[in-house]
Design an enzyme around this catalytic site. Structure first.
Site, PDB file in Angstrom:
ATOM      1  N   ARG A  83     -37.947   8.486 -51.303  1.00 24.66           N
ATOM      2  CA  ARG A  83     -38.116   8.966 -52.819  1.00 24.66           C
ATOM      3  C   ARG A  83     -36.961   8.678 -53.415  1.00 24.66           C
ATOM      4  NH1 ARG A  83     -42.582  11.965 -53.120  1.00 24.66           N
ATOM      5  NH2 ARG A  83     -42.352  13.172 -51.833  1.00 24.66           N
ATOM      6  N   SER A 131     -37.131  34.518 -57.176  1.00 24.33           N
ATOM      7  CA  SER A 131     -37.535  34.766 -57.510  1.00 24.33           C
ATOM      8  C   SER A 131     -38.304  35.272 -58.116  1.00 24.33           C
ATOM      9  CB  SER A 131     -37.284  35.872 -56.069  1.00 24.33           C
ATOM     10  OG  SER A 131     -38.760  36.905 -56.176  1.00 24.33           O
ATOM     11  N   ALA A 137     -28.435  14.922 -41.905  1.00 19.04           N
ATOM     12  CA  ALA A 137     -28.377  13.286 -42.623  1.00 19.04           C
ATOM     13  C   ALA A 137     -29.218  12.480 -42.419  1.00 19.04           C
ATOM     14  CB  ALA A 137     -26.673  13.049 -42.799  1.00 19.04           C
TER      15      ALA A 137
END
Length: 232
Positions: A186, A89, A176
């Protein structure tokens, strides 16, 4: 204390914990036939599950990855709404002011239209220009950010001047089955039945995740490859 800009070209992917192996898949699948523990040819059985797209047994295998990546890569990853994420953060801690520096071989020029395009390396002039502008912009942003903090401005406000090339840390927990979906989109390979054009940097992340997936679930990974890199 002054926090100065630093630069990096790596996509860091570390495995935090893993509850995943091929036997978990087998046991989870055999619950449906009340035959848990029965003798099984693991490779053939998992190949059957992937081939016929019986996907739920793979959801019982879970990976948690620690990522240290630029914000623009993190946002691409989070678009896959198939994992759980926790991110450092900028409200609660000061930014590390670590920025992504383009590698010289990173493709720069887009040719074609959205959905049907490829990238080319670009000229040396373009490479030099992109690198210099990116670095100088990050240095200026880092100095401005630090000056705002020194002036008492809250971290959550000061961070607004930082670019998306700023690194962030994420924990990503994914099963998985979802991981295979992520990898199919990707990581572009010649084994893929469907064409994909991943962002250069996110593919660096995906390749590292796939190595961990292959290590812990070798039979599942082999079936994933055999059947076109399609998630069951």
């Amino acid at each position: 204390m002054t926090n100065k800009a630093t630069f990096c070209s790596d996509m860091s992917v570390d495995l935090v914990r893993c509850l995943a192996d091929d036997d978990i898949v087998i046991d989870s699948a055999r619950v449906s036939t009340n035959t848990v523990g029965a003798d099984t040819d693991v490779s053939r059985f998992i190949d059957f599950l992937v081939r016929d797209r019986h996907g739920s047994p793979f959801e019982h295998c879970v990976f948690t990855f620690a990522l240290d990546v630029p914000i623009f890569v993190a946002r691409e990853i989070m678009r896959h709404r198939i994992a759980s994420y926790s991110e450092e953060s900028g409200r609660y801690t000061a930014s590390r002011l670590k920025f992504y520096l383009l590698e010289s071989h990173r493709p720069l020029v887009q040719a074609g239209k959205p959905g049907d395009y490829k990238f080319t390396p670009g000229s040396q002039l373009q490479i030099d220009y992109a690198s210099i502008v990116n670095a100088s912009t990050c240095v200026e942003a880092a100095e401005t950010y630090q000056a705002m903090l020194d002036d008492g401005i809250a971290r959550e406000v000061a961070r607004m001047v930082l670019p998306v090339s700023t690194y962030t840390r994420i924990h990503m927990t994914i099963n998985a089955r979802s991981l295979m979906n992520f990898l199919s989109l990707r990581h572009a390979t010649k084994d893929s039945w469907y064409k994909t054009s991943p962002l250069y940097e996110i593919e660096l992340v995906a390749k590292q995740m796939e190595q961990q997936f292959k290590e812990f679930m070798p039979h599942t990974h082999a079936a994933f490859i055999e059947h076109g890199r399609i998630a069951p």
